[in-house]
Scaffold this motif. Structure first.
Motif, PDB file in Angstrom:
ATOM      1  N   TYR A 145       0.831  -1.186   0.000  1.00 36.37           N
ATOM      2  CA  TYR A 145       0.000   0.000   0.000  1.00 36.37           C
ATOM      3  C   TYR A 145       0.873   1.246   0.000  1.00 36.37           C
ATOM      4  CZ  TYR A 145      -3.561  -3.337   0.476  1.00 36.37           C
ATOM      5  OH  TYR A 145      -4.373  -4.401   0.196  1.00 36.37           O
ATOM      6  N   PRO A 146       0.699   2.110  -1.013  1.00 34.56           N
ATOM      7  CA  PRO A 146       1.542   3.304  -1.136  1.00 34.56           C
ATOM      8  C   PRO A 146       1.600   4.131   0.144  1.00 34.56           C
ATOM      9  CG  PRO A 146       0.186   3.046  -3.094  1.00 34.56           C
ATOM     10  CD  PRO A 146      -0.280   2.002  -2.111  1.00 34.56           C
ATOM     11  N   ASN A 147       0.471   4.216   0.865  1.00 38.21           N
ATOM     12  CA  ASN A 147       0.449   5.018   2.094  1.00 38.21           C
ATOM     13  C   ASN A 147       1.533   4.585   3.069  1.00 38.21           C
ATOM     14  OD1 ASN A 147      -1.770   6.294   1.075  1.00 38.21           O
ATOM     15  ND2 ASN A 147      -3.264   5.280   2.393  1.00 38.21           N
ATOM     16  N   GLU A 148       1.691   3.278   3.221  1.00 41.76           N
ATOM     17  CA  GLU A 148       2.670   2.770   4.184  1.00 41.76           C
ATOM     18  C   GLU A 148       4.091   3.081   3.727  1.00 41.76           C
ATOM     19  OE1 GLU A 148       3.867  -1.334   6.578  1.00 41.76           O
ATOM     20  OE2 GLU A 148       2.628  -1.463   4.778  1.00 41.76           O
ATOM     21  N   VAL A 149       4.379   2.856   2.438  1.00 40.52           N
ATOM     22  CA  VAL A 149       5.717   3.136   1.909  1.00 40.52           C
ATOM     23  C   VAL A 149       6.027   4.628   2.041  1.00 40.52           C
ATOM     24  CG1 VAL A 149       7.206   2.995  -0.126  1.00 40.52           C
ATOM     25  CG2 VAL A 149       5.522   1.194   0.312  1.00 40.52           C
ATOM     26  N   GLU A 150       5.042   5.462   1.717  1.00 37.31           N
ATOM     27  CA  GLU A 150       5.225   6.910   1.793  1.00 37.31           C
ATOM     28  C   GLU A 150       5.445   7.383   3.230  1.00 37.31           C
ATOM     29  OE1 GLU A 150       2.309   7.488  -2.086  1.00 37.31           O
ATOM     30  OE2 GLU A 150       1.618   8.111  -0.096  1.00 37.31           O
ATOM     31  N   GLU A 151       4.702   6.791   4.149  1.00 37.84           N
ATOM     32  CA  GLU A 151       4.845   7.164   5.558  1.00 37.84           C
ATOM     33  C   GLU A 151       6.248   6.859   6.067  1.00 37.84           C
ATOM     34  OE1 GLU A 151       3.008   5.598   9.723  1.00 37.84           O
ATOM     35  OE2 GLU A 151       1.572   5.910   8.097  1.00 37.84           O
ATOM     36  N   VAL A 152       6.768   5.692   5.685  1.00 37.47           N
ATOM     37  CA  VAL A 152       8.126   5.322   6.081  1.00 37.47           C
ATOM     38  C   VAL A 152       9.135   6.285   5.458  1.00 37.47           C
ATOM     39  CG1 VAL A 152       9.929   3.574   5.761  1.00 37.47           C
ATOM     40  CG2 VAL A 152       7.657   2.899   6.553  1.00 37.47           C
ATOM     41  N   ALA A 153       8.970   6.576   4.166  1.00 40.40           N
ATOM     42  CA  ALA A 153       9.891   7.495   3.483  1.00 40.40           C
ATOM     43  C   ALA A 153       9.879   8.877   4.143  1.00 40.40           C
ATOM     44  CB  ALA A 153       9.528   7.600   2.006  1.00 40.40           C
ATOM     45  N   MET A 154       8.684   9.326   4.494  1.00 41.94           N
ATOM     46  CA  MET A 154       8.546  10.661   5.100  1.00 41.94           C
ATOM     47  C   MET A 154       9.178  10.765   6.486  1.00 41.94           C
ATOM     48  SD  MET A 154       7.050  12.775   3.003  1.00 41.94           S
ATOM     49  CE  MET A 154       6.336  14.049   4.047  1.00 41.94           C
ATOM     50  N   SER A 155       9.388   9.617   7.115  1.00 38.39           N
ATOM     51  CA  SER A 155      10.000   9.644   8.444  1.00 38.39           C
ATOM     52  C   SER A 155      11.509   9.913   8.368  1.00 38.39           C
ATOM     53  CB  SER A 155       9.736   8.333   9.194  1.00 38.39           C
ATOM     54  OG  SER A 155      10.419   7.247   8.584  1.00 38.39           O
ATOM     55  N   HIS A 156      12.069   9.908   7.164  1.00 40.86           N
ATOM     56  CA  HIS A 156      13.487  10.257   6.994  1.00 40.86           C
ATOM     57  C   HIS A 156      13.612  11.778   7.035  1.00 40.86           C
ATOM     58  CE1 HIS A 156      17.466  10.814   5.269  1.00 40.86           C
ATOM     59  NE2 HIS A 156      17.685   9.512   5.416  1.00 40.86           N
ATOM     60  N   PRO A 157      14.532  12.316   7.825  1.00 44.08           N
ATOM     61  CA  PRO A 157      14.633  13.779   7.966  1.00 44.08           C
ATOM     62  C   PRO A 157      14.989  14.515   6.675  1.00 44.08           C
ATOM     63  CG  PRO A 157      16.498  12.667   9.029  1.00 44.08           C
ATOM     64  CD  PRO A 157      15.492  11.610   8.688  1.00 44.08           C
ATOM     65  N   GLY A 158      15.537  13.797   5.676  1.00 45.11           N
ATOM     66  CA  GLY A 158      15.921  14.450   4.428  1.00 45.11           C
ATOM     67  C   GLY A 158      14.835  14.484   3.374  1.00 45.11           C
ATOM     68  N   VAL A 159      13.638  13.929   3.711  1.00 43.53           N
ATOM     69  CA  VAL A 159      12.548  13.844   2.735  1.00 43.53           C
ATOM     70  C   VAL A 159      11.478  14.898   3.024  1.00 43.53           C
ATOM     71  CG1 VAL A 159      10.680  12.388   1.858  1.00 43.53           C
ATOM     72  CG2 VAL A 159      12.938  11.398   2.288  1.00 43.53           C
ATOM     73  N   LEU A 160      11.127  15.653   1.982  1.00 44.50           N
ATOM     74  CA  LEU A 160      10.072  16.657   2.109  1.00 44.50           C
ATOM     75  C   LEU A 160       8.719  16.080   1.718  1.00 44.50           C
ATOM     76  CD1 LEU A 160       9.258  19.641   2.581  1.00 44.50           C
ATOM     77  CD2 LEU A 160       9.723  20.025   0.142  1.00 44.50           C
ATOM     78  N   GLU A 161       8.672  15.393   0.566  1.00 40.72           N
ATOM     79  CA  GLU A 161       7.440  14.764   0.087  1.00 40.72           C
ATOM     80  C   GLU A 161       7.779  13.414  -0.532  1.00 40.72           C
ATOM     81  OE1 GLU A 161       4.431  18.400  -1.142  1.00 40.72           O
ATOM     82  OE2 GLU A 161       5.802  17.632  -2.663  1.00 40.72           O
ATOM     83  N   ALA A 162       6.793  12.514  -0.519  1.00 36.88           N
ATOM     84  CA  ALA A 162       7.020  11.185  -1.098  1.00 36.88           C
ATOM     85  C   ALA A 162       5.726  10.665  -1.717  1.00 36.88           C
ATOM     86  CB  ALA A 162       7.510  10.214  -0.038  1.00 36.88           C
ATOM     87  N   ALA A 163       5.875   9.917  -2.802  1.00 39.49           N
ATOM     88  CA  ALA A 163       4.734   9.260  -3.437  1.00 39.49           C
ATOM     89  C   ALA A 163       5.209   7.933  -4.007  1.00 39.49           C
ATOM     90  CB  ALA A 163       4.142  10.128  -4.537  1.00 39.49           C
TER      91      ALA A 163
END
Length: 566
Positions: free
Chosen positions: A481-499
């Motif tokens: 599910y994209p939501n879960e992958v995006e949520e994990v990516a967003m938890s990285h301090p260097g990420v502003l947005e993810a899809a």
């Protein structure tokens, strides 16, 4: 919400698919042949006591031996204060200890929580806390994951097993190789843990108390993202799974229309038993028919898998498109004797026509495609088992199953019109565990489960999937599910947005692609992938990462994944 209590559909009063049924297959299933899965298992153990039930790494356990071991497991759990309805997790690959634990839990009247052994600590913690599991059976290879979350869960008992347990003297060699040679067991320390063999030994000194388990009691919490990204436990009752077992059994009769049924069949179990496909089609169907399940612990090791396959006469082979493709590319597989194959079932992901045609030419046995979900126990539709042609569809609704194609407003559509595939039948779950709002989103007032898959029904009653309603990505039969992958990516301090989106992949059907807008311009693809690897199990991790200066958005600011898909 109980789909079994629903009234017959007004949308398709004539159930047009029935005219395409194989001869002799009834429209409806009868009453369950057992009151619970535990009773089904016990009946099979009495009937086929000396037959092999499960085989792993050259070691077979008979139904009689399985009866003894599962009774010990159930008695041990009861002796530790666990009661009917308590949830017990099972986190191990396809080894003998898996069905011993699962059927022991069921015989004790408890609920099995299947866990993917490759889950990260984050994923495991959510599932254990959501289910409220009081105990877990875990392979030592994954005990370090349990150790990291133990203090933040309700777990009271951790039962650890080794790969070689149940293999006799050979098991000591297997354990040495796994631990010392291949170094597949990371260091772990759980002082309160008890070894599987100890639990078996202690359990044999206790009586298994017979619990009054009924058809409406929950047998499994089968975790899935459903049609949204939040991991939820599909509450599958004994009635749900017994019904699906009976539906498949009725459909299976057509496979023997032109082939004699062997005395004691062998099912190939290469799909993981924690996945709903193998749980029902391999384990439950194997037990119900007095068959032997040949367990493959690591199907990714194709050479070793093929070597094992060559030692047995396999009759029924459930698998995925990716597995069939990988096997056909192995020269030793191409040299095997396929004359015993009666049925090859494809599910979990779409079977590609070139793969199906090549398989039929190579083995002489067609791949029959079916369709289902965790929420439907899982099988809802299957192609005819007495035909060899590849239809490119997911087949016909099983007995007592209704398929209705509906539009966004819930209105039934005509034949050939594309809408959401909705399913009603005795195999449909009772709802998501302790999530009434999520359940209400997917269950219609008249008892249909909204699958999230888009398709149509042709005039013969065959169903064809054309797309998915949601943004779910299907990787080798597993939902991402994209939501879960995006949520994990967003938890990285260097990420502003993810899809995240799914992109075509010849090996896994689809692969995850992640689009990133950087907060830190020095952020690299390797860093993003390493961060995702810490928090997501392998099949959920992005295969591709693309950096962009901005992501497409709607006028209210919602990221438009469809534009990223092109």
């Amino acid at each position: 919400m109980n789909a079994m209590a629903a009234e017959p559909s007004a949308a398709l009063p004539d159930r047009i698919w029935l005219k395409s049924y194989p001869p002799g297959v009834p429209a409806e299933v009868g009453a369950p042949t057992a009151r619970s899965l535990g009773e089904l298992f016990e009946n099979s153990c009495r009937t086929w006591r000396t037959r092999p039930a499960f085989t792993s790494m050259g070691k077979s356990m008979t139904y009689g031996e399985m009866e003894d071991a599962t009774r010990a497991v159930g008695a041990w759990l009861q002796s530790r204060g666990l009661r009917k309805g308590d949830r017990v997790a099972v986190m191990m690959p396809n080894v003998l200890q898996n069905p011993i634990a699962v059927y022991g839990i069921l015989r004790a009247g408890m609920t099995v929580v299947n866990v993917n052994p490759l889950y990260t600590p984050r994923e495991l913690e959510h599932q254990l806390n959501d289910s409220g599991a009081r105990a877990i059976f875990v392979m030592e290879n994954f005990a370090h994951t349990v150790e990291q979350v133990l203090a933040r869960t309700k777990l009271e008992h951790v039962i650890v097993t080794s790969m070689g347990d149940m293999l006799g003297l050979k098991g000591h060699i297997v354990n040495f190789v796994v631990r010392r040679v291949k170094k597949l067991v990371p260091k772990w320390s759980i002082p309160s843990a008890i070894h599987f063999s100890t639990a078996l030994s202690e359990g044999r000194h206790h009586d298994l108390k017979v619990e009054n388990v009924g058809l409406t009691d929950i047998a499994f919490l089968q975790y899935t993202g459903g049609t949204t990204g939040i991991s939820k436990g599909a509450a599958l009752t004994h009635a749900n799974l017994l019904a699906n077992k009976q539906q498949i059994a009725l459909w299976l009769e057509a496979a023997f229309a032109h082939r004699k049924r062997p005395e004691g069949m062998t099912f190939l179990c290469a799909l993981p038993l924690y996945h709903i496909f193998a749980l029902t089609v391999n384990s439950l169907m194997g037990v119900a028919t007095g068959s032997n399940n040949l367990l493959i612990a690591n199907p990714r090791d194709i050479p070793a898998f093929v070597k094992e396959l060559g030692k047995y006469k396999v009759h029924i082979f459930p698998g995925l498109n990716t597995l069939f493709n990988a096997l056909m590319n192995n020269k030793d597989f191409r040299g095997l004797d396929f004359s015993s194959y009666i049925l090859v079932l494809g599910g979990g992901m779409a079977v590609q026509k070139p793969v199906a045609e090549r398989w039929l030419a190579m083995t002489g046995c067609p791949i029959t495609e079916g369709y289902g979900l965790s929420e439907t126990s899982p099988v809802a539709t299957v192609n005819r088992l007495d035909r060899k042609e590849f239809t490119g569809t997911i087949g016909l609704p099983l007995p007592s199953t209704e398929i209705d194609i509906r539009d966004e407003d819930g209105a039934s559509l005509s034949l050939g019109e594309v809408g959401e595939i909705c399913i009603r039948g005795p195999q449909v779950m009772q709802g998501y565990w302790q999530k009434p709002d999520e359940t209400a989103r997917v269950m219609t007032p008249d008892g249909f489960f909204r699958s999230g898959d888009m398709g149509f029904m042709n005039p013969e009653g065959y169903v064809k999937i054309v797309d998915r309603k949601k943004d779910m990505i299907l990787v080798s039969g597993f939902n991402v599910y994209p939501n879960e992958v995006e949520e994990v990516a967003m938890s990285h301090p260097g990420v502003l947005e993810a899809a995240a989106i799914g992109v075509p992949d010849t090996h896994s059907g689809e692969a995850v692609k992640l689009f990133i807008v950087r907060k830190d311009e020095s952020l690299t693809e390797a860093q993003v992938k390493a961060h995702c690897a810490e928090n997501l199990t392998n099949y959920k991790r992005p295969r591709f990462v693309e950096f962009r200066t901005e992501l497409p958005k709607s006028n209210v600011g919602k990221i438009l994944r469809r534009e990223l898909r092109g």
